[in-house]
Design an enzyme around this catalytic site. Sequence first.
Site, PDB file in Angstrom:
ATOM      1  N   GLY A  95      77.506 -28.888  72.291  1.00  0.00           N
ATOM      2  CA  GLY A  95      76.629 -29.618  73.263  1.00  0.00           C
ATOM      3  C   GLY A  95      76.487 -30.074  75.151  1.00  0.00           C
ATOM      4  O   GLY A  95      75.393 -30.148  74.978  1.00  0.00           O
ATOM      5  N   LYS A 116      81.279 -24.819  79.670  1.00  0.00           N
ATOM      6  CA  LYS A 116      81.724 -26.201  79.291  1.00  0.00           C
ATOM      7  C   LYS A 116      80.679 -26.205  80.697  1.00  0.00           C
ATOM      8  O   LYS A 116      81.145 -26.462  81.956  1.00  0.00           O
ATOM      9  CB  LYS A 116      82.687 -26.328  79.228  1.00  0.00           C
ATOM     10  CG  LYS A 116      82.801 -28.324  79.090  1.00  0.00           C
ATOM     11  CD  LYS A 116      83.842 -28.367  78.356  1.00  0.00           C
ATOM     12  CE  LYS A 116      83.921 -29.801  77.870  1.00  0.00           C
ATOM     13  NZ  LYS A 116      85.663 -30.632  77.581  1.00  0.00           N
ATOM     14  N   ASP A 128      73.241 -34.487  78.036  1.00  0.00           N
ATOM     15  CA  ASP A 128      72.536 -34.112  79.003  1.00  0.00           C
ATOM     16  C   ASP A 128      72.765 -32.373  79.180  1.00  0.00           C
ATOM     17  O   ASP A 128      72.291 -31.705  80.433  1.00  0.00           O
ATOM     18  CB  ASP A 128      72.603 -34.409  79.872  1.00  0.00           C
ATOM     19  CG  ASP A 128      73.423 -34.647  80.697  1.00  0.00           C
ATOM     20  OD1 ASP A 128      75.082 -34.750  80.287  1.00  0.00           O
ATOM     21  OD2 ASP A 128      73.893 -35.441  81.729  1.00  0.00           O
ATOM     22  N   ARG A 179      86.138 -21.870  80.425  1.00  0.00           N
ATOM     23  CA  ARG A 179      87.415 -22.420  78.787  1.00  0.00           C
ATOM     24  C   ARG A 179      87.475 -20.708  78.403  1.00  0.00           C
ATOM     25  O   ARG A 179      86.856 -20.464  78.163  1.00  0.00           O
ATOM     26  CB  ARG A 179      86.438 -23.604  78.350  1.00  0.00           C
ATOM     27  CG  ARG A 179      88.429 -23.830  77.839  1.00  0.00           C
ATOM     28  CD  ARG A 179      87.694 -25.383  77.176  1.00  0.00           C
ATOM     29  NE  ARG A 179      86.859 -25.469  76.111  1.00  0.00           N
ATOM     30  CZ  ARG A 179      86.848 -26.392  75.294  1.00  0.00           C
ATOM     31  NH1 ARG A 179      87.223 -27.889  75.858  1.00  0.00           N
ATOM     32  NH2 ARG A 179      85.580 -26.629  74.442  1.00  0.00           N
ATOM     33  N   ARG A 186      87.362 -25.059  65.148  1.00  0.00           N
ATOM     34  CA  ARG A 186      88.040 -26.486  65.086  1.00  0.00           C
ATOM     35  C   ARG A 186      88.121 -26.501  63.877  1.00  0.00           C
ATOM     36  O   ARG A 186      87.033 -26.004  63.567  1.00  0.00           O
ATOM     37  CB  ARG A 186      86.607 -27.210  65.949  1.00  0.00           C
ATOM     38  CG  ARG A 186      86.861 -27.321  67.648  1.00  0.00           C
ATOM     39  CD  ARG A 186      85.369 -27.020  67.897  1.00  0.00           C
ATOM     40  NE  ARG A 186      85.184 -27.361  68.951  1.00  0.00           N
ATOM     41  CZ  ARG A 186      85.164 -27.547  70.691  1.00  0.00           C
ATOM     42  NH1 ARG A 186      85.856 -29.067  70.598  1.00  0.00           N
ATOM     43  NH2 ARG A 186      84.959 -26.797  71.350  1.00  0.00           N
ATOM     44  N   ASP A 257      86.978 -32.835  65.167  1.00  0.00           N
ATOM     45  CA  ASP A 257      86.369 -31.680  66.043  1.00  0.00           C
ATOM     46  C   ASP A 257      87.129 -31.486  67.314  1.00  0.00           C
ATOM     47  O   ASP A 257      86.197 -30.662  67.731  1.00  0.00           O
ATOM     48  CB  ASP A 257      85.066 -32.205  66.712  1.00  0.00           C
ATOM     49  CG  ASP A 257      84.578 -33.362  67.767  1.00  0.00           C
ATOM     50  OD1 ASP A 257      85.409 -34.757  66.388  1.00  0.00           O
ATOM     51  OD2 ASP A 257      84.021 -33.446  68.499  1.00  0.00           O
ATOM     52  N   ASP A 267      90.256 -30.081  74.543  1.00  0.00           N
ATOM     53  CA  ASP A 267      89.481 -30.862  75.018  1.00  0.00           C
ATOM     54  C   ASP A 267      89.858 -31.897  75.432  1.00  0.00           C
ATOM     55  O   ASP A 267      90.048 -33.102  74.486  1.00  0.00           O
ATOM     56  CB  ASP A 267      88.070 -31.440  73.778  1.00  0.00           C
ATOM     57  CG  ASP A 267      86.803 -31.030  73.264  1.00  0.00           C
ATOM     58  OD1 ASP A 267      87.201 -30.411  74.172  1.00  0.00           O
ATOM     59  OD2 ASP A 267      86.427 -31.470  72.847  1.00  0.00           O
TER      60      ASP A 267
HETATM   61  P1  AMP Z   1      83.829 -34.707  73.352  1.00  0.00           P
HETATM   62  O1  AMP Z   1      83.569 -36.379  73.124  1.00  0.00           O
HETATM   63  O2  AMP Z   1      83.602 -34.146  74.544  1.00  0.00           O
HETATM   64  O3  AMP Z   1      84.708 -33.861  72.750  1.00  0.00           O
HETATM   65  O4  AMP Z   1      82.296 -34.426  72.234  1.00  0.00           O
HETATM   66  C1  AMP Z   1      82.200 -35.133  71.810  1.00  0.00           C
HETATM   67  C2  AMP Z   1      80.805 -34.557  71.245  1.00  0.00           C
HETATM   68  O5  AMP Z   1      79.962 -34.942  72.124  1.00  0.00           O
HETATM   69  C3  AMP Z   1      80.659 -32.286  70.611  1.00  0.00           C
HETATM   70  O6  AMP Z   1      79.699 -32.247  70.778  1.00  0.00           O
HETATM   71  C4  AMP Z   1      79.927 -32.415  72.607  1.00  0.00           C
HETATM   72  O7  AMP Z   1      79.652 -30.941  72.491  1.00  0.00           O
HETATM   73  C5  AMP Z   1      79.361 -33.314  73.084  1.00  0.00           C
HETATM   74  N1  AMP Z   1      78.525 -33.585  73.842  1.00  0.00           N
HETATM   75  C6  AMP Z   1      79.825 -34.438  74.531  1.00  0.00           C
HETATM   76  N2  AMP Z   1      79.123 -34.825  76.291  1.00  0.00           N
HETATM   77  C7  AMP Z   1      77.776 -34.201  75.894  1.00  0.00           C
HETATM   78  C8  AMP Z   1      77.278 -34.489  76.976  1.00  0.00           C
HETATM   79  N3  AMP Z   1      77.136 -34.666  78.651  1.00  0.00           N
HETATM   80  N4  AMP Z   1      75.831 -33.515  76.855  1.00  0.00           N
HETATM   81  C9  AMP Z   1      76.143 -33.088  75.653  1.00  0.00           C
HETATM   82  N5  AMP Z   1      76.796 -32.923  74.590  1.00  0.00           N
HETATM   83  C10 AMP Z   1      78.203 -33.402  74.653  1.00  0.00           C
HETATM   84 MG    MG Z   2      85.331 -32.570  71.784  1.00  0.00          MG
END
Ligand code: AMP
Ligand code: MG
Length: 489
Positions: A95, A116, A128, A179, A186, A257, A267
């Site tokens: 994301g 990232k 965002d 990264r 994953r 994930d 992560d």
């Molecule tokens: P994480 O908790 O960082 O492992 O993220 C979980 C999911 O949320 C993944 O699909 C990330 O890409 C997405 N994600 C986390 N933060 C953001 C952000 N600020 N904008 C878009 N997607 C996000």
């Molecule tokens: Mg993640």
Amino acid sequence: MPLYHLEQLPFSNSFATLPDGFYSRVAPTPFASTPELIHFNSAVAELLHLDPSCRHQRLFIDAFSARTALPGFDPLAMLYAGHQFGHYVAQLGDGRAVLLGETTNPRGERWELQLKGSGLTPYSRDGDGRAVLRSSIREYLCSEAMHGLGIPTTRALCLIGSEDEVYRERIEPGAMLTRVAPSHVRFGSFEVLFYRERHEAIAVLADYVIGHHYPDLAQLPSPRRYVEWLAAVVKRTAHLVAQWQAVGFAHGVLNTDNMSILGLTLDYGPYGFMESYDPGFICNHSDYHGRYAFDQQPQIGLWNLSCLAQALLPLMEVEAAKATLETYQDEFNRHYQKLMAAKLGLGEEDQHGAQLVHELLAQMQQSASDYTRMFRSLAGATDPASLRDGFIERERFDRWLHDYHTRLRALGRDPAQRRAAMLAVNPKYILRNYMAQIAIEKAQDEHDYSTIEDLFRVLQRPFDEHPDMQDYAEAPPDWAGGVQVSCSS
Ligand code: AMP
Ligand code: MG
């Protein structure tokens, strides 16, 4: 072979050669403000065979802050799903990251580069697409610290800052991190295909991963190829979690994930290194039920592997998958015991070692001993009896020490050699939250990146003495207890 200049870095994206349905092509979005190089990781540049003087080129900053594409960059966001806190979430995906592709060094090692914090993708959902400087510094420092500790992990080539405003609980500056890992696939990359009943695609992705990253298995016939591969993932995951437990690391968000198919630490969010020894340690203040508490990690590793195995059922018999999962506990136990025995300078497969470890940990919990400092003290002490004052039940510690010495004598190892071996596996330095916090505040408030550099240098060699950095080896200051880490990043 001479080092590559930035412009010569051989680059392509093999993941982009997979058919549609594994990713979305998307261009990363640069910052509105002028990006600034905060830190450059020369050790990773060396892995890529990249001339480190490229850090001074504007092109370098531009390439790794999405302003310019280098030849061969083919950016895409990877599709995945995953179990988050036990619940299946049907679509996640990168994301806020894009895979630029990979470069291969003259040793034939392939390294994927991923930005990232590089803006919106089709998988951004309500996010965002950005990453704040705070969490990027935490990831940048910790991934290098883990590598320094000898624990498999993603790494980072550089950290780039900006003046862009990113909205979290408050406004924070945005950053981008490059990264680096052999692969970012994953467990959730397979789960999404299984739940969408794209069974042929599971074989395609599995063969991609096996072909590139488990080449010894590539020639085996199906289904043996897949079963042996799953067994290899089980083993790597078991060993990874054992290493986390031995060093006192809590990941914080062990959703599927965030589980690497290569058994890498992946992560870095609200992770934490254990300070006072407490098996129930929860580093993520949003983890109200302690699903990912420190002592839950070994069983969560298995739970997550079960999710992966389920997603691979179209490739193998259920009995084969089950039998493979059953190897996890043994792999974990044996590896953990081996690591803990080594921390105490005992023989690798020492039967008595498990009992000595168990009793010492029980006493450390009772006395809230600092996990890292206690093991390091035991390693370095010429007279461990001096450590008794740190324990609540001193006679109990005396008894333990007596048993320990008896065991050491029975093993008959040269004391100096044993001490050296123990110092080589019990780190003097770990990344405590308060240390990252100092680096973050200086970077945010004063654009002063010197603490990032200091910590980086120390954490790359955590088993060595760094006399100028002694403070970071001491017990954390009083205010450290107030540092809270949430999922927000
Ligand atoms: P994480 O908790 O960082 O492992 O993220 C979980 C999911 O949320 C993944 O699909 C990330 O890409 C997405 N994600 C986390 N933060 C953001 C952000 N600020 N904008 C878009 N997607 C996000
Ligand atoms: Mg993640």
